[in-house]
Scaffold this motif. Structure first.
Motif, PDB file in Angstrom:
ATOM      1  N   SER A   7       0.929  -1.063   0.112  1.00 49.19           N
ATOM      2  CA  SER A   7       0.134   0.170   0.083  1.00 49.19           C
ATOM      3  C   SER A   7       1.002   1.147  -0.224  1.00 49.19           C
ATOM      4  O   SER A   7       1.578   1.442   0.855  1.00 49.19           O
ATOM      5  CB  SER A   7      -0.964  -0.050   1.097  1.00 49.19           C
ATOM      6  N   ASP A  34      -5.210   2.803  -2.160  1.00 47.54           N
ATOM      7  CA  ASP A  34      -6.444   2.921  -1.279  1.00 47.54           C
ATOM      8  C   ASP A  34      -7.176   4.346  -1.426  1.00 47.54           C
ATOM      9  O   ASP A  34      -6.632   5.286  -1.266  1.00 47.54           O
ATOM     10  CB  ASP A  34      -5.866   2.989   0.300  1.00 47.54           C
ATOM     11  N   HIS A  65      -8.229  -0.455  -3.834  1.00 48.61           N
ATOM     12  CA  HIS A  65      -9.141  -0.747  -2.730  1.00 48.61           C
ATOM     13  C   HIS A  65     -10.196   0.468  -2.416  1.00 48.61           C
ATOM     14  O   HIS A  65      -9.496   1.495  -2.102  1.00 48.61           O
ATOM     15  CB  HIS A  65      -8.591  -1.010  -1.597  1.00 48.61           C
ATOM     16  N   GLY A 144      -9.438   3.188   7.001  1.00 46.76           N
ATOM     17  CA  GLY A 144      -9.469   4.574   7.154  1.00 46.76           C
ATOM     18  C   GLY A 144      -8.173   5.430   7.235  1.00 46.76           C
ATOM     19  O   GLY A 144      -7.899   6.524   6.989  1.00 46.76           O
ATOM     20  N   GLY A 147      -0.936   2.467   9.118  1.00 49.22           N
ATOM     21  CA  GLY A 147      -0.087   2.305  10.281  1.00 49.22           C
ATOM     22  C   GLY A 147      -0.838   2.002  11.581  1.00 49.22           C
ATOM     23  O   GLY A 147      -0.448   2.311  12.838  1.00 49.22           O
ATOM     24  N   ASP A 177      -5.604  -6.967   5.128  1.00 51.14           N
ATOM     25  CA  ASP A 177      -5.376  -5.606   4.834  1.00 51.14           C
ATOM     26  C   ASP A 177      -5.255  -4.885   6.344  1.00 51.14           C
ATOM     27  O   ASP A 177      -6.434  -4.689   6.730  1.00 51.14           O
ATOM     28  CB  ASP A 177      -6.180  -4.806   3.996  1.00 51.14           C
ATOM     29  N   GLY A 179      -2.090  -3.628   9.378  1.00 51.23           N
ATOM     30  CA  GLY A 179      -1.227  -3.895  10.638  1.00 51.23           C
ATOM     31  C   GLY A 179      -0.379  -4.982  10.026  1.00 51.23           C
ATOM     32  O   GLY A 179      -0.149  -6.119  11.111  1.00 51.23           O
ATOM     33  N   GLY A 199       1.563  -1.966   4.276  1.00 51.62           N
ATOM     34  CA  GLY A 199       1.839  -0.516   3.868  1.00 51.62           C
ATOM     35  C   GLY A 199       2.919  -0.367   4.607  1.00 51.62           C
ATOM     36  O   GLY A 199       4.308  -0.341   4.141  1.00 51.62           O
ATOM     37  N   SER A 200       2.971   0.562   5.893  1.00 49.28           N
ATOM     38  CA  SER A 200       4.033   0.864   6.574  1.00 49.28           C
ATOM     39  C   SER A 200       4.917  -0.115   7.052  1.00 49.28           C
ATOM     40  O   SER A 200       6.254   0.234   7.055  1.00 49.28           O
ATOM     41  CB  SER A 200       3.517   1.600   8.050  1.00 49.28           C
TER      42      SER A 200
HETATM   43  C1  DX5 Z   1      -6.469   0.973   5.550  1.00 51.30           C
HETATM   44  C2  DX5 Z   1      -5.932   0.552   4.214  1.00 51.30           C
HETATM   45  C3  DX5 Z   1      -4.816  -0.082   4.164  1.00 51.30           C
HETATM   46  C4  DX5 Z   1      -3.694   0.481   4.847  1.00 51.30           C
HETATM   47  C5  DX5 Z   1      -2.362  -0.544   5.341  1.00 51.30           C
HETATM   48  O1  DX5 Z   1      -7.558   1.576   5.487  1.00 51.30           O
HETATM   49  O2  DX5 Z   1      -7.091  -0.178   3.566  1.00 51.30           O
HETATM   50  O3  DX5 Z   1      -4.535  -0.905   3.118  1.00 51.30           O
HETATM   51  O4  DX5 Z   1      -2.876   1.399   3.982  1.00 51.30           O
HETATM   52  O5  DX5 Z   1      -1.573   0.057   5.996  1.00 51.30           O
HETATM   53  P1  DX5 Z   1      -0.757  -0.746   7.184  1.00 51.30           P
HETATM   54  O6  DX5 Z   1      -0.036  -1.793   6.515  1.00 51.30           O
HETATM   55  O7  DX5 Z   1       0.241   0.374   7.572  1.00 51.30           O
HETATM   56  O8  DX5 Z   1      -1.630  -0.955   8.181  1.00 51.30           O
END
Ligand code: DX5
Ligand code: ZN
Length: 219
Positions: A7, A34, A65, A144, A147, A177, A179, A199-200
């Motif tokens: 992400s 996203d 998404h 939403g 991280g 998706d 954490g 993502g993070s």
């Molecule tokens: C949350 C998003 C995710 C998010 C994932 O609403 O749908 O795709 O960016 O980010 P991490 O991996 O940091 O939780």
């Protein structure tokens, strides 16, 4: 083997081309895009014009998404702008069966996203309408923001969904998706997920390629 979709939400959005290059160089399998409309979720991210600009710079499939109220209304435009996979929320205002059909008629895999507070059984009646390469996106945080902390209570929902899909003998994927890191990703894979969004964990790592590899470590 799990596929990893990275992400861009927590990347440097002023340098999206560089973020896309990092994701490609890290040997991810997909780029996760996203979209938030400020109504379905209490946040705004990016949408069609950004996807159109980014698409020519990305060699990986773009996994879009939609966290928006009316995904049916926008599905065609997102496919034209470059979505290679398109997921929408079962909790959105659009009719889920109609939205699935619309995405199928546009010729790409569709995903149905399920927020943590929604019972997994809500998607069971739709499974038989799904096609090979479609997927259920089980949110492991409240949609939403990037991280956030992984919600372990979703694991049993993933396992229940996977057993239902196996019983129907359907080749559907389960994406998770929110954490996701090496530890939570492995727990999701054990429960039956095979697409991991991160993502993070990847973009804030000093070694994104190693982070992607760690998500694919054999169980
Ligand atoms: C949350 C998003 C995710 C998010 C994932 O609403 O749908 O795709 O960016 O980010 P991490 O991996 O940091 O939780
Ligand atoms: Zn997402």
């Amino acid at each position: 083997m799990a596929l990893v979709s990275v992400s861009i939400l927590n990347g440097d959005l002023a340098r999206l081309a560089d973020v896309a290059a990092v994701i490609g160089d890290a040997r991810a399998d997909m780029l996760h895009f996203d979209v938030m409309d400020g109504s379905f979720v209490d946040n705004l991210s990016f949408g069609l014009p950004v996807l159109s600009c980014l698409k020519p710079l990305v060699t990986l499939p773009v996994d879009v998404h939609l966290m928006i109220e009316d995904p049916l209304h926008f599905a065609e435009r997102f496919v034209k702008a470059g979505a290679d996979l398109l997921s929408f929320h079962i909790e959105s205002r659009s009719d889920a069966g109609e939205t699935l059909n619309a995405i199928h008629s546009l010729g790409i895999p569709a995903g149905i996203a399920v927020s943590p507070d929604t019972p997994e059984e809500t998607v069971f009646p739709l499974l038989e309408k799904m096609q090979p390469e479609d997927f259920i996106l089980m949110m492991t945080v409240r949609p939403g923001m990037g991280g956030q902390q992984f919600m372990p209570e979703v694991l049993k929902k993933i396992a229940h969904l996977r057993s239902r899909i196996t019983a129907l003998d359907m080749p559907l994927h389960i994406e998770v998706d929110g954490g996701i890191n090496a530890e939570t990703g492995a727990r999701c894979r054990k429960a039956g997920a095979d697409y991991l969004v991160a993502g993070s964990y990847v973009l804030c790592s000093d070694d994104p390629a190693e982070a992607v590899r760690s998500l694919k470590t054999p169980l």
